[in-house]
Design a protein around this motif. Structure first.
Motif, mmCIF file in Angstrom:
data_model
loop_
_atom_site.group_PDB
_atom_site.id
_atom_site.type_symbol
_atom_site.label_atom_id
_atom_site.label_comp_id
_atom_site.label_asym_id
_atom_site.label_seq_id
_atom_site.Cartn_x
_atom_site.Cartn_y
_atom_site.Cartn_z
ATOM 1 N N THR A 15 0.837 -1.200 0.000
ATOM 2 C CA THR A 15 0.000 0.000 0.000
ATOM 3 C C THR A 15 0.876 1.256 0.000
ATOM 4 O O THR A 15 0.578 2.222 -0.704
ATOM 5 N N CYS A 16 1.959 1.234 0.774
ATOM 6 C CA CYS A 16 2.886 2.372 0.790
ATOM 7 C C CYS A 16 3.479 2.623 -0.596
ATOM 8 O O CYS A 16 3.766 3.760 -0.955
ATOM 9 N N GLY A 24 8.310 4.998 1.345
ATOM 10 C CA GLY A 24 9.251 3.889 1.445
ATOM 11 C C GLY A 24 9.829 3.706 2.824
ATOM 12 O O GLY A 24 10.126 2.584 3.235
ATOM 13 N N THR A 25 9.983 4.794 3.564
ATOM 14 C CA THR A 25 10.539 4.699 4.907
ATOM 15 C C THR A 25 9.619 3.889 5.816
ATOM 16 O O THR A 25 10.072 3.008 6.545
ATOM 17 N N LEU A 26 8.325 4.170 5.764
ATOM 18 C CA LEU A 26 7.363 3.428 6.581
ATOM 19 C C LEU A 26 7.343 1.950 6.199
ATOM 20 O O LEU A 26 7.376 1.073 7.054
ATOM 21 N N ALA A 27 7.314 1.686 4.896
ATOM 22 C CA ALA A 27 7.278 0.298 4.429
ATOM 23 C C ALA A 27 8.511 -0.463 4.894
ATOM 24 O O ALA A 27 8.408 -1.591 5.390
ATOM 25 N N CYS A 28 9.658 0.145 4.762
ATOM 26 C CA CYS A 28 10.905 -0.509 5.129
ATOM 27 C C CYS A 28 10.988 -0.748 6.637
ATOM 28 O O CYS A 28 11.378 -1.829 7.079
ATOM 29 N N MET A 80 15.016 3.151 -3.354
ATOM 30 C CA MET A 80 15.579 1.876 -2.944
ATOM 31 C C MET A 80 14.937 1.335 -1.673
ATOM 32 O O MET A 80 15.078 0.164 -1.362
ATOM 33 N N GLU A 81 14.214 2.183 -0.945
ATOM 34 C CA GLU A 81 13.526 1.690 0.255
ATOM 35 C C GLU A 81 12.572 0.557 -0.096
ATOM 36 O O GLU A 81 12.370 -0.371 0.689
ATOM 37 N N PHE A 82 11.981 0.642 -1.285
ATOM 38 C CA PHE A 82 11.033 -0.395 -1.681
ATOM 39 C C PHE A 82 11.739 -1.680 -2.121
ATOM 40 O O PHE A 82 11.195 -2.761 -1.966
ATOM 41 N N PRO A 110 24.724 -1.051 -9.940
ATOM 42 C CA PRO A 110 24.598 -0.153 -8.786
ATOM 43 C C PRO A 110 24.244 1.285 -9.146
ATOM 44 O O PRO A 110 23.592 1.971 -8.378
ATOM 45 N N ASN A 111 24.660 1.768 -10.302
ATOM 46 C CA ASN A 111 24.390 3.158 -10.665
ATOM 47 C C ASN A 111 22.976 3.363 -11.182
ATOM 48 O O ASN A 111 22.502 4.481 -11.288
ATOM 49 N N LYS A 112 22.292 2.287 -11.500
ATOM 50 C CA LYS A 112 20.943 2.398 -12.050
ATOM 51 C C LYS A 112 19.928 2.766 -10.965
ATOM 52 O O LYS A 112 18.927 3.390 -11.232
ATOM 53 N N TYR A 113 20.219 2.377 -9.738
ATOM 54 C CA TYR A 113 19.271 2.583 -8.637
ATOM 55 C C TYR A 113 19.974 3.342 -7.523
ATOM 56 O O TYR A 113 20.535 2.748 -6.633
ATOM 57 N N THR A 114 19.919 4.652 -7.567
ATOM 58 C CA THR A 114 20.658 5.417 -6.567
ATOM 59 C C THR A 114 19.779 6.222 -5.631
ATOM 60 O O THR A 114 20.229 6.639 -4.589
ATOM 61 N N ILE A 115 18.527 6.472 -5.961
ATOM 62 C CA ILE A 115 17.680 7.283 -5.089
ATOM 63 C C ILE A 115 17.418 6.520 -3.796
ATOM 64 O O ILE A 115 17.020 5.384 -3.803
ATOM 65 N N GLY A 116 17.654 7.187 -2.684
ATOM 66 C CA GLY A 116 17.378 6.567 -1.390
ATOM 67 C C GLY A 116 18.590 5.859 -0.803
ATOM 68 O O GLY A 116 18.678 5.686 0.392
ATOM 69 N N GLY A 117 19.520 5.446 -1.630
ATOM 70 C CA GLY A 117 20.724 4.789 -1.150
ATOM 71 C C GLY A 117 20.435 3.580 -0.289
ATOM 72 O O GLY A 117 19.360 3.448 0.268
ATOM 73 N N TRP A 118 21.386 2.679 -0.170
ATOM 74 C CA TRP A 118 21.206 1.508 0.674
ATOM 75 C C TRP A 118 22.533 0.822 0.845
ATOM 76 O O TRP A 118 23.477 1.064 0.121
ATOM 77 N N SER A 119 22.585 -0.053 1.792
ATOM 78 C CA SER A 119 23.823 -0.752 2.102
ATOM 79 C C SER A 119 23.683 -2.226 1.782
ATOM 80 O O SER A 119 22.746 -2.879 2.224
#
Length: 123
Positions: A15-16, A24-28, A80-82, A110-119
């Protein structure tokens, strides 16, 4: 019960992703917390199928939102949160191989998905 917690978390996460203003923050956070609460729980096959399906749908939404960048569409870009949320959901339902496949695909591009960042080390 753990089944209700897992199914509710999967639905909340999806739903988020489909809201007009995705959160994405809430979902994650919900998915991560659910993993800690449902540790050791063996997901029934029907629930595992639902969770995996919702995780895959979120991944499709992320990919679709990224593919629209070149078309200059006004659609909201899902971060990337999703992807991270999808990984938590896949882990919850015991789909570890699928989660590893998603991680490998993201690490190869890795460069294709940069919004939100992640580890990468979270998983």
């Amino acid at each position: 019960s753990s089944s209700l917690l897992i199914s509710g978390t999967a639905l909340l996460s999806y739903t988020c992703a489909i809201m007009k203003s995705p959160d994405g923050t809430l979902a994650c956070r919900a998915a991560r917390l659910c993993v800690t609460k449902a540790t050791g729980y063996k997901c029934p096959s029907a629930l595992a199928a639902v969770c995996a399906n919702l995780a895959d749908e979120m991944l499709k939404l992320v990919s679709a939102s990224w593919s629209l960048i070149s078309g200059h569409n006004k659609k909201t870009i899902l971060g990337m949160e999703f992807v991270e949320t999808s990984l938590w959901l896949l882990r919850l339902c015991g789909k570890y191989d699928r989660a590893i496949d998603v991680l490998n695909e993201r690490m190869e591009n890795p460069n294709k998905y940069t919004i939100g960042g992640w580890s990468y080390s979270k998983y």
